[in-house]
Design a protein around this motif. Structure first.
Motif, short mmCIF file in Angstrom:
data_model
loop_
_atom_site.label_atom_id
_atom_site.label_comp_id
_atom_site.label_asym_id
_atom_site.label_seq_id
_atom_site.Cartn_x
_atom_site.Cartn_y
_atom_site.Cartn_z
N TYR A 16 39.92 54.52 -59.09
CA TYR A 16 39.45 55.79 -59.63
C TYR A 16 40.50 56.89 -59.51
O TYR A 16 40.22 58.05 -59.83
CB TYR A 16 38.19 56.25 -58.89
CG TYR A 16 37.01 55.31 -58.99
CD1 TYR A 16 36.24 55.26 -60.15
CD2 TYR A 16 36.67 54.48 -57.93
CE1 TYR A 16 35.15 54.40 -60.26
CE2 TYR A 16 35.59 53.61 -58.02
CZ TYR A 16 34.83 53.57 -59.18
OH TYR A 16 33.76 52.72 -59.28
N GLN A 19 41.12 59.51 -62.24
CA GLN A 19 40.12 60.57 -62.41
C GLN A 19 40.32 61.69 -61.38
O GLN A 19 40.18 62.87 -61.70
CB GLN A 19 38.72 60.00 -62.30
CG GLN A 19 38.37 59.01 -63.41
CD GLN A 19 36.95 58.50 -63.31
OE1 GLN A 19 36.01 59.27 -63.08
NE2 GLN A 19 36.76 57.20 -63.46
N ILE A 89 36.16 63.68 -57.41
CA ILE A 89 36.57 64.55 -58.52
C ILE A 89 36.32 66.00 -58.16
O ILE A 89 35.23 66.35 -57.68
CB ILE A 89 35.79 64.20 -59.81
CG1 ILE A 89 36.05 62.75 -60.24
CG2 ILE A 89 36.13 65.16 -60.94
CD1 ILE A 89 35.15 62.29 -61.38
N ILE A 117 28.04 61.24 -57.21
CA ILE A 117 28.18 60.53 -58.48
C ILE A 117 28.26 59.03 -58.20
O ILE A 117 28.54 58.61 -57.08
CB ILE A 117 29.42 60.99 -59.28
CG1 ILE A 117 30.71 60.75 -58.48
CG2 ILE A 117 29.28 62.43 -59.72
CD1 ILE A 117 31.98 61.01 -59.27
N SER A 121 30.70 57.76 -62.82
CA SER A 121 30.92 59.22 -62.79
C SER A 121 29.69 60.00 -63.24
O SER A 121 29.81 61.16 -63.65
CB SER A 121 32.15 59.62 -63.62
OG SER A 121 33.30 58.96 -63.14
N ASN A 197 32.59 66.34 -56.93
CA ASN A 197 31.75 65.19 -57.22
C ASN A 197 32.18 64.06 -56.29
O ASN A 197 33.30 63.54 -56.40
CB ASN A 197 31.86 64.76 -58.68
CG ASN A 197 31.10 65.67 -59.61
OD1 ASN A 197 30.23 66.42 -59.18
ND2 ASN A 197 31.43 65.64 -60.90
N ARG A 199 31.93 60.39 -54.95
CA ARG A 199 31.55 59.11 -55.53
C ARG A 199 31.04 58.14 -54.45
O ARG A 199 31.73 57.87 -53.47
CB ARG A 199 32.73 58.48 -56.27
CG ARG A 199 32.32 57.31 -57.15
CD ARG A 199 33.55 56.65 -57.78
NE ARG A 199 34.41 57.59 -58.46
CZ ARG A 199 34.26 57.96 -59.74
NH1 ARG A 199 33.25 57.47 -60.45
NH2 ARG A 199 35.11 58.82 -60.29
#
Length: 236
Positions: A16, A19, A89, A117, A121, A197, A199
């Motif tokens: 990830y 991102q 993020i 998230i 996402s 955010n 994850r």
């Protein structure tokens, strides 16, 4: 001139990371430095290639998240340091809003709210952090770690007073740092805006190594229990 900020992104075999990097590059704030610390990755390193002209890339032997953070902090030029995990993020205004908040409160450290998230996402929980009061926030440390590390921003000067992350703690280096911050008398204010955010996915270390995480948590908590209890008594 606005204070400079360095975002430190520890990276280890994370799919990830593109991102995370994109969210760092899309920040509305400047001056901004982005440091990616590759902690001995063997996969997903190709994802970094398109971003190399825009970041500072630091490679090192694998040593864990705390060692990667410390490596990035030592090389950071920013007056403020923000930590972004490679699977999380930032919202576009994360750095801008948090710097403004910290300057307004003359804070050496602060944390913000966040959303959960999933692997796609998609937001699964909005505004996940709830702290009714400062005493209640402190009491939550008796049950777990209420602070999401990727919401935290530090004034770099803070590390000269209390030291860097403990590299002997693979899972609770963040909790250990929060204890040291609070016991040293630094306020830990909360900006109630969901600016990260976070994850939650099957490959994250917290899920994959949960028994070890839980064991280390109890050891870290026990280390600070007496002194932190005295601090809590001050709120009574």
């Amino acid at each position: 001139m606005r204070p400079s900020v360095t975002i430190v992104i520890p990276f280890y075999n994370c799919g990830y990371v593109n991102q995370a990097l994109q969210s760092a590059l899309e920040q509305t704030y400047g001056p901004l430095e982005i440091i990616v610390v590759d902690d001995g990755s063997t996969t997903h390193t190709g994802m970094l290639q398109p971003y190399l002209p825009y970041i500072h890339y630091l490679g090192k032997a694998n040593g864990g998240t705390a060692s990667a953070l410390n490596h990035g902090i030592r090389h950071a030029s920013g007056e403020y340091i923000a930590w972004l995990s490679s699977d999380d993020i930032y919202h576009r205004d994360k750095i801008n809003n948090q710097v403004s908040y910290m300057v307004e409160h003359a804070a050496y450290i602060s944390h913000t709210n966040f959303n959960f998230i999933n692997q796609y996402s998609q937001i699964t929980t909005h505004q996940a952090a709830v702290f009714p009061s400062i005493p209640e926030f402190y009491r939550l440390f008796q049950q777990g770690n209420p602070v999401n590390g990727c919401t935290v921003m530090f004034k770099k000067e803070l590390f000269t007073h209390i030291g860097l992350f403990d590299e002997f703690l693979p899972y609770t280096h963040d909790l250990d740092m929060w204890y040291r911050v609070m016991l040293a008398g630094y306020p830990f204010p909360f900006l109630n805006e969901a600016l990260v955010n976070y994850r939650w996915h099957d490959e994250m270390g917290t899920k994959k190594h949960w028994p070890a995480v839980e064991q280390e948590y109890h050891i870290t908590q026990a280390r600070y229990k007496d002194r932190f209890s005295q601090l809590l008594n001050g709120f009574s």
